[in-house]
Structure formats: structure tokens, C-alpha cells
Design a protein around this motif. Structure first.
Motif, PDB file in Angstrom:
ATOM      1  N   ARG A  93      -3.161   7.016  -6.267  1.00 62.46           N
ATOM      2  CA  ARG A  93      -3.465   7.974  -5.219  1.00 62.46           C
ATOM      3  C   ARG A  93      -4.560   8.933  -5.663  1.00 62.46           C
ATOM      4  NH1 ARG A  93       1.150  11.751  -3.438  1.00 62.46           N
ATOM      5  NH2 ARG A  93       2.231   9.779  -3.398  1.00 62.46           N
ATOM      6  N   ASP A  94      -4.543   9.320  -6.925  1.00 64.91           N
ATOM      7  CA  ASP A  94      -5.551  10.260  -7.399  1.00 64.91           C
ATOM      8  C   ASP A  94      -6.935   9.611  -7.471  1.00 64.91           C
ATOM      9  OD1 ASP A  94      -3.675  12.229  -7.584  1.00 64.91           O
ATOM     10  OD2 ASP A  94      -3.267  11.880  -9.720  1.00 64.91           O
ATOM     11  N   ALA A 130      -6.258   8.877  -0.216  1.00 61.31           N
ATOM     12  CA  ALA A 130      -5.370   8.327   0.807  1.00 61.31           C
ATOM     13  C   ALA A 130      -5.985   7.057   1.382  1.00 61.31           C
ATOM     14  CB  ALA A 130      -5.143   9.350   1.910  1.00 61.31           C
ATOM     15  N   VAL A 131      -5.154   6.095   1.630  1.00 58.20           N
ATOM     16  CA  VAL A 131      -5.619   4.847   2.219  1.00 58.20           C
ATOM     17  C   VAL A 131      -5.858   5.087   3.705  1.00 58.20           C
ATOM     18  CG1 VAL A 131      -5.029   2.453   2.691  1.00 58.20           C
ATOM     19  CG2 VAL A 131      -4.319   3.510   0.550  1.00 58.20           C
ATOM     20  N   ARG A 156      -5.274  -0.283   7.089  1.00 59.62           N
ATOM     21  CA  ARG A 156      -3.952  -0.883   7.307  1.00 59.62           C
ATOM     22  C   ARG A 156      -3.927  -1.681   8.612  1.00 59.62           C
ATOM     23  NH1 ARG A 156      -0.221   4.266   5.742  1.00 59.62           N
ATOM     24  NH2 ARG A 156      -0.834   4.358   3.560  1.00 59.62           N
ATOM     25  N   LEU A 180       0.824  -1.205   0.000  1.00 62.09           N
ATOM     26  CA  LEU A 180       0.000   0.000   0.000  1.00 62.09           C
ATOM     27  C   LEU A 180       0.861   1.259   0.000  1.00 62.09           C
ATOM     28  CD1 LEU A 180      -2.773  -1.068   2.532  1.00 62.09           C
ATOM     29  CD2 LEU A 180      -2.993  -0.816   0.061  1.00 62.09           C
ATOM     30  N   LEU A 181       1.952   1.219   0.746  1.00 64.38           N
ATOM     31  CA  LEU A 181       2.857   2.362   0.785  1.00 64.38           C
ATOM     32  C   LEU A 181       3.515   2.584  -0.565  1.00 64.38           C
ATOM     33  CD1 LEU A 181       4.314   4.514   2.521  1.00 64.38           C
ATOM     34  CD2 LEU A 181       6.075   2.794   2.932  1.00 64.38           C
ATOM     35  N   SER A 221       1.028   4.081  -2.949  1.00 63.35           N
ATOM     36  CA  SER A 221       0.720   5.491  -2.709  1.00 63.35           C
ATOM     37  C   SER A 221       1.906   6.403  -3.026  1.00 63.35           C
ATOM     38  CB  SER A 221       0.266   5.700  -1.267  1.00 63.35           C
ATOM     39  OG  SER A 221       1.333   5.454  -0.382  1.00 63.35           O
ATOM     40  N   HIS A 236       1.057   7.680  -8.772  1.00 62.91           N
ATOM     41  CA  HIS A 236       0.183   8.820  -8.496  1.00 62.91           C
ATOM     42  C   HIS A 236      -1.227   8.595  -9.022  1.00 62.91           C
ATOM     43  CE1 HIS A 236       3.424  11.164  -6.883  1.00 62.91           C
ATOM     44  NE2 HIS A 236       4.182  10.867  -7.946  1.00 62.91           N
TER      45      HIS A 236
END
Length: 115
Positions: free
Chosen positions: A51-52, A56-57, A62, A40-41, A44, A48
């Protein structure tokens, strides 16, 4: 009934295969605990577009993934341990019904007397 099941699991090595399968799944769950948040990191940080579109997760997502991985791994390891101790644990010494002594010689009466 359980004794017969135990004999079949031991004789045909099915019990060993089941224990190995449980341990492998537990190890996979442990690896998943660390790989899912890193995945996930990485998504993100480096992608991009993800993320767009997703935003944000959330932190709860998590934490939920980590907790479920820990529970899953713990259950796999616990079931593997219980099965292994039931199948391959040390048998209890049997007693002779007529005299009440232990047959395999692990008890008292080893031949030496002390006064």
C-alpha cells in the motif's frame, strides 16, 4: 471441406478435447473474476508495504479486471457451445430424392391411416 473436418474432430476425439479445454479456461476465467479483486483487497489490507509503495488501487482497475474476465469467460463458453452443437448436434433427417419422404421414419406415413 467442413464435413471432413467434422469427421476428423469426431473420430480422433480432438473436438472433445478442445471443448473440454475451452470449458476449463472459461471456468478459470470465472474464478479469476472473483479472485483478482480479493487478491487486491488482501494485498491492500494485510501488506502495508504494498500500500505504501503503490498507493490505493484505483477503482477503474478493479472494474476493468472484472469486465475483462466476464468477457473472456463468455467467449470461451460461447465458442465451446458452438463447437459442441456443431460436432455433437442432432443430424437433420435426410430425404429420399425419389419420393421426397423422410428416410428414418420420423415424418408422415407411419403406416396408420385415419379418415
Amino acid at each position: 471441406m467442413l464435413g471432413r473436418l467434422r469427421q476428423v474432430l469426431l473420430r480422433d476425439f480432438i473436438g472433445g478435447f478442445v471443448i473440454a479445454w475451452m470449458l476449463a479456461n472459461g471456468l478459470g476465467s470465472l474464478i479469476g473474476i472473483f479472485s483478482t479483486p480479493l487478491e487486491l483487497l488482501a494485498a491492500s489490507l494485510f501488506n502495508h508495504a504494498v500500500r505504501d509503495t503503490l498507493g490505493a488501487v484505483p477503482e477503474g482497475m478493479r472494474a476493468g479486471l472484472v469486465i475483462s474476465g466476464v468477457v473472456r469467460a463468455s467467449l470461451f463458453f460461447l465458442v465451446a457451445y458452438i463447437l459442441a452443437s456443431w460436432l455433437y448436434g442432432q443430424p437433420k433427417p435426410q430425404k429420399d430424392d425419389t419420393k421426397g419422404k423422410i428416410i428414418d421414419g420420423a415424418g408422415e406415413g407411419n403406416g396408420s391411416t385415419s379418415q
